[in-house]
Design a protein around this motif. Sequence first.
Motif, short mmCIF file in Angstrom:
data_model
loop_
_atom_site.label_atom_id
_atom_site.label_comp_id
_atom_site.label_asym_id
_atom_site.label_seq_id
_atom_site.Cartn_x
_atom_site.Cartn_y
_atom_site.Cartn_z
N LEU A 37 11.59 -52.76 6.23
CA LEU A 37 12.38 -53.64 5.38
C LEU A 37 11.84 -53.69 3.96
CD1 LEU A 37 13.05 -56.61 7.83
CD2 LEU A 37 14.69 -54.92 7.01
N LYS A 38 10.54 -53.65 3.83
CA LYS A 38 9.92 -53.66 2.51
C LYS A 38 10.31 -52.39 1.74
CE LYS A 38 5.42 -53.98 0.29
NZ LYS A 38 3.98 -54.03 0.50
N GLU A 39 10.27 -51.24 2.42
CA GLU A 39 10.66 -49.98 1.79
C GLU A 39 12.14 -50.00 1.41
OE1 GLU A 39 9.64 -46.74 4.35
OE2 GLU A 39 7.52 -47.28 4.37
N GLN A 40 12.97 -50.52 2.31
CA GLN A 40 14.41 -50.59 2.03
C GLN A 40 14.68 -51.51 0.85
OE1 GLN A 40 16.24 -51.84 5.68
NE2 GLN A 40 16.03 -49.83 6.65
N ALA A 41 13.96 -52.63 0.80
CA ALA A 41 14.15 -53.57 -0.30
C ALA A 41 13.73 -52.95 -1.63
CB ALA A 41 13.36 -54.85 -0.05
N ALA A 42 12.62 -52.21 -1.62
CA ALA A 42 12.16 -51.55 -2.84
C ALA A 42 13.16 -50.49 -3.29
CB ALA A 42 10.78 -50.93 -2.61
N LEU A 43 13.68 -49.73 -2.34
CA LEU A 43 14.67 -48.71 -2.66
C LEU A 43 15.93 -49.34 -3.23
CD1 LEU A 43 15.44 -45.70 -2.54
CD2 LEU A 43 16.30 -46.12 -0.24
N LYS A 44 16.41 -50.38 -2.57
CA LYS A 44 17.63 -51.06 -3.03
C LYS A 44 17.40 -51.69 -4.39
CE LYS A 44 21.56 -51.94 -1.29
NZ LYS A 44 22.64 -50.98 -1.35
N ALA A 45 16.22 -52.27 -4.62
CA ALA A 45 15.92 -52.86 -5.92
C ALA A 45 15.94 -51.80 -7.01
CB ALA A 45 14.56 -53.56 -5.88
N GLY A 46 15.39 -50.64 -6.73
CA GLY A 46 15.43 -49.55 -7.70
C GLY A 46 16.84 -49.11 -8.00
N GLU A 47 17.66 -49.00 -6.96
CA GLU A 47 19.07 -48.61 -7.15
C GLU A 47 19.81 -49.64 -7.99
OE1 GLU A 47 20.72 -48.14 -3.26
OE2 GLU A 47 19.54 -46.35 -2.81
N LEU A 48 19.59 -50.92 -7.66
CA LEU A 48 20.27 -51.98 -8.40
C LEU A 48 19.81 -52.04 -9.86
CD1 LEU A 48 20.32 -54.82 -5.72
CD2 LEU A 48 22.25 -53.46 -6.53
N LYS A 49 18.53 -51.80 -10.06
CA LYS A 49 18.00 -51.81 -11.43
C LYS A 49 18.63 -50.68 -12.25
CE LYS A 49 13.61 -51.98 -13.89
NZ LYS A 49 12.15 -51.94 -13.76
N ALA A 50 18.74 -49.50 -11.65
CA ALA A 50 19.35 -48.37 -12.35
C ALA A 50 20.82 -48.65 -12.63
CB ALA A 50 19.19 -47.10 -11.52
N ALA A 52 22.26 -51.60 -12.92
CA ALA A 52 22.36 -52.65 -13.93
C ALA A 52 22.11 -52.08 -15.32
CB ALA A 52 21.36 -53.77 -13.63
N ALA A 53 21.13 -51.18 -15.44
CA ALA A 53 20.86 -50.56 -16.74
C ALA A 53 22.06 -49.73 -17.20
CB ALA A 53 19.61 -49.69 -16.65
N ASP A 54 22.66 -49.00 -16.27
CA ASP A 54 23.83 -48.19 -16.60
C ASP A 54 24.99 -49.07 -17.04
OD1 ASP A 54 25.31 -45.75 -16.79
OD2 ASP A 54 26.28 -46.26 -14.88
N LEU A 55 25.24 -50.15 -16.30
CA LEU A 55 26.33 -51.06 -16.65
C LEU A 55 26.07 -51.74 -17.99
CD1 LEU A 55 27.11 -52.67 -13.19
CD2 LEU A 55 28.53 -51.07 -14.46
N ALA A 56 24.83 -52.10 -18.25
CA ALA A 56 24.50 -52.72 -19.53
C ALA A 56 24.74 -51.74 -20.67
CB ALA A 56 23.04 -53.18 -19.53
N HIS A 57 24.38 -50.48 -20.46
CA HIS A 57 24.60 -49.46 -21.48
C HIS A 57 26.10 -49.27 -21.73
CE1 HIS A 57 23.72 -46.00 -23.94
NE2 HIS A 57 24.56 -45.26 -23.23
N GLN A 58 26.87 -49.21 -20.66
CA GLN A 58 28.32 -49.05 -20.80
C GLN A 58 28.94 -50.25 -21.53
OE1 GLN A 58 30.02 -48.45 -16.92
NE2 GLN A 58 29.03 -46.47 -16.62
N ALA A 59 28.50 -51.44 -21.18
CA ALA A 59 29.03 -52.64 -21.82
C ALA A 59 28.67 -52.66 -23.30
CB ALA A 59 28.50 -53.89 -21.12
N GLN A 60 27.46 -52.24 -23.62
CA GLN A 60 27.02 -52.23 -25.01
C GLN A 60 27.83 -51.24 -25.83
OE1 GLN A 60 22.83 -51.45 -25.50
NE2 GLN A 60 22.65 -53.22 -26.86
N GLU A 61 28.19 -50.12 -25.24
CA GLU A 61 29.00 -49.13 -25.95
C GLU A 61 30.38 -49.67 -26.28
OE1 GLU A 61 29.05 -45.69 -23.46
OE2 GLU A 61 27.08 -45.01 -24.12
#
Length: 133
Positions: A37-50, A52-61
């Motif tokens: 579960l810890k590994e899955q949470a870390a993986l999911k957190a990384g995916e969500l972070k990426a 969110a960064a992509d969506l923030a970049h798109q919104a900023q454009e």
Amino acid sequence: MQAAQSPQQARRGVPVADVRGGDRDDQEQAAAKAGELKEQAALKAGELKAKAADLAHQAQEKLPDPVKDKAAQAAGQARATAAQAGQTWQEKAPEPIREKTAQGAQLARDNRKMLLAAAGVVVVVWLACRRKG
């Protein structure tokens, strides 16, 4: 002969022996599951972070320039206000409290991985409790 069941266990149809089984195997399985579960949470957190960064970049454009300028101005004001609050803290807080606060902040910076791991464990425990309830 079967042990007495609590009302909750009887409703769920789970025998007491299954719930109270304190075998070493159960503990090892729980530890393995917690690790997974810890590994899955870390993986999911990384995916969500990426994402969110992509969506923030798109919104900023998509933002018009006046909105970007206004946001930059607001960010500058927020930084100035934070600096002013920090200065006020330095002037008015007693020395022992400032030292303890600085030590705590430094400890958190030095042990970021440990802090994140502890937060991950808290999240896993919270999810497990929430699932049972």
